[in-house]
Scaffold this motif. Structure first.
Motif, PDB file in Angstrom:
ATOM      1  N   HIS A  16      -0.332  -1.466 -54.255  1.00 57.92           N
ATOM      2  CA  HIS A  16      -1.274  -0.340 -54.238  1.00 57.92           C
ATOM      3  C   HIS A  16      -2.686  -0.903 -54.437  1.00 57.92           C
ATOM      4  O   HIS A  16      -3.237  -0.873 -55.527  1.00 57.92           O
ATOM      5  CB  HIS A  16      -0.913   0.651 -55.349  1.00 57.92           C
ATOM      6  N   THR A  18      -5.504  -0.478 -52.063  1.00 57.28           N
ATOM      7  CA  THR A  18      -6.489   0.026 -51.104  1.00 57.28           C
ATOM      8  C   THR A  18      -7.302   1.153 -51.745  1.00 57.28           C
ATOM      9  O   THR A  18      -6.952   1.661 -52.804  1.00 57.28           O
ATOM     10  CB  THR A  18      -5.800   0.570 -49.838  1.00 57.28           C
ATOM     11  N   LYS A  19      -8.350   1.544 -51.051  1.00 55.59           N
ATOM     12  CA  LYS A  19      -9.204   2.621 -51.558  1.00 55.59           C
ATOM     13  C   LYS A  19      -8.462   3.951 -51.605  1.00 55.59           C
ATOM     14  O   LYS A  19      -8.740   4.804 -52.431  1.00 55.59           O
ATOM     15  CB  LYS A  19     -10.452   2.735 -50.675  1.00 55.59           C
ATOM     16  N   ASP A  20      -7.460   4.104 -50.727  1.00 51.42           N
ATOM     17  CA  ASP A  20      -6.687   5.341 -50.694  1.00 51.42           C
ATOM     18  C   ASP A  20      -5.510   5.330 -51.668  1.00 51.42           C
ATOM     19  O   ASP A  20      -4.884   6.365 -51.894  1.00 51.42           O
ATOM     20  CB  ASP A  20      -6.156   5.581 -49.278  1.00 51.42           C
ATOM     21  N   ASP A  21      -5.180   4.173 -52.227  1.00 54.27           N
ATOM     22  CA  ASP A  21      -4.039   4.044 -53.132  1.00 54.27           C
ATOM     23  C   ASP A  21      -4.268   2.825 -54.019  1.00 54.27           C
ATOM     24  O   ASP A  21      -3.921   1.708 -53.645  1.00 54.27           O
ATOM     25  CB  ASP A  21      -2.755   3.898 -52.313  1.00 54.27           C
ATOM     26  N   CYS A  22      -4.881   3.022 -55.174  1.00 52.30           N
ATOM     27  CA  CYS A  22      -5.324   1.907 -56.013  1.00 52.30           C
ATOM     28  C   CYS A  22      -4.732   1.989 -57.418  1.00 52.30           C
ATOM     29  O   CYS A  22      -4.987   2.953 -58.145  1.00 52.30           O
ATOM     30  CB  CYS A  22      -6.849   1.912 -56.091  1.00 52.30           C
ATOM     31  N   ASP A  32      -3.100   4.571 -62.076  1.00 52.85           N
ATOM     32  CA  ASP A  32      -3.446   4.966 -60.714  1.00 52.85           C
ATOM     33  C   ASP A  32      -4.873   5.498 -60.763  1.00 52.85           C
ATOM     34  O   ASP A  32      -5.124   6.644 -61.131  1.00 52.85           O
ATOM     35  CB  ASP A  32      -2.488   6.035 -60.204  1.00 52.85           C
ATOM     36  N   THR A  34      -6.973   5.810 -58.213  1.00 50.67           N
ATOM     37  CA  THR A  34      -7.449   6.238 -56.888  1.00 50.67           C
ATOM     38  C   THR A  34      -8.460   7.374 -56.966  1.00 50.67           C
ATOM     39  O   THR A  34      -9.531   7.280 -56.350  1.00 50.67           O
ATOM     40  CB  THR A  34      -6.254   6.640 -56.005  1.00 50.67           C
ATOM     41  N   PRO A  35      -8.189   8.431 -57.739  1.00 53.27           N
ATOM     42  CA  PRO A  35      -9.170   9.532 -57.752  1.00 53.27           C
ATOM     43  C   PRO A  35     -10.484   9.172 -58.448  1.00 53.27           C
ATOM     44  O   PRO A  35     -11.487   9.866 -58.275  1.00 53.27           O
ATOM     45  CB  PRO A  35      -8.453  10.656 -58.511  1.00 53.27           C
ATOM     46  N   ASP A  38     -14.436   6.614 -56.561  1.00 56.64           N
ATOM     47  CA  ASP A  38     -15.780   7.030 -56.145  1.00 56.64           C
ATOM     48  C   ASP A  38     -16.705   7.278 -57.334  1.00 56.64           C
ATOM     49  O   ASP A  38     -17.924   7.183 -57.209  1.00 56.64           O
ATOM     50  CB  ASP A  38     -15.713   8.295 -55.290  1.00 56.64           C
ATOM     51  N   ASP A  44     -16.430   0.948 -56.304  1.00 56.99           N
ATOM     52  CA  ASP A  44     -14.998   0.785 -56.062  1.00 56.99           C
ATOM     53  C   ASP A  44     -14.606  -0.656 -55.779  1.00 56.99           C
ATOM     54  O   ASP A  44     -13.471  -1.051 -56.008  1.00 56.99           O
ATOM     55  CB  ASP A  44     -14.530   1.702 -54.933  1.00 56.99           C
TER      56      ASP A  44
END
Length: 134
Positions: A16, A18-22, A32, A34-35, A38, A44
């Protein structure tokens, strides 16, 4: 006493990234984030660079505030399974890469053999001209 949180291996957490799943691993816990990417004050890229490894040192070196550590608890999804084998963070060089390096060096040597030969040839000619003028 058994743990009530989900256990993840480092291999699972490292997927995990990536920017969409970190996901990041800090102090044996998996987060997690991800949210939050930003909103992260350092950007990021800093968080993404900490994925796939134990980011405890990176987190501590950044000097996060107490409120940042409290906010982090909102993103905790489980704990790191310490019984699972740990993947190496950095492999210095494999035998395959060493063989490729040697092959590349030989190819360059074959390709550019004329340069050293030309330098030696010019040196010999310059030496002969110098000796004739004496």
């Amino acid at each position: 006493m058994p743990t009530l949180t989900k256990l993840y291996t480092m291999e699972e957490a490292s997927q995990h990234n990536t920017k969409d799943d970190c996901w990041v691993v800090i102090d044996g816990k998996v987060y997690d984030v991800t949210p939050y990417l930003d909103e992260h004050p350092g950007g990021d890229d800093v968080v993404l660079a900490a994925t796939g490894k134990d980011a405890t040192d990176d987190f501590e070196d950044a000097g996060h505030s107490k409120s940042a550590k409290e906010l982090m608890q909102n993103f905790c999804i489980g704990e790191l399974d310490t019984s699972a084998p740990i993947i190496p963070e950095l492999e210095i060089a494999s035998k395959k890469e060493t063989a490729n390096y040697s092959r590349n060096l030989m190819d360059l040597t074959k390709q550019y053999w004329a340069v050293p030969v030309a330098i030696v040839g010019i040196s010999v000619v310059a030496g002969l001209i110098y000796l004739r003028k004496k």
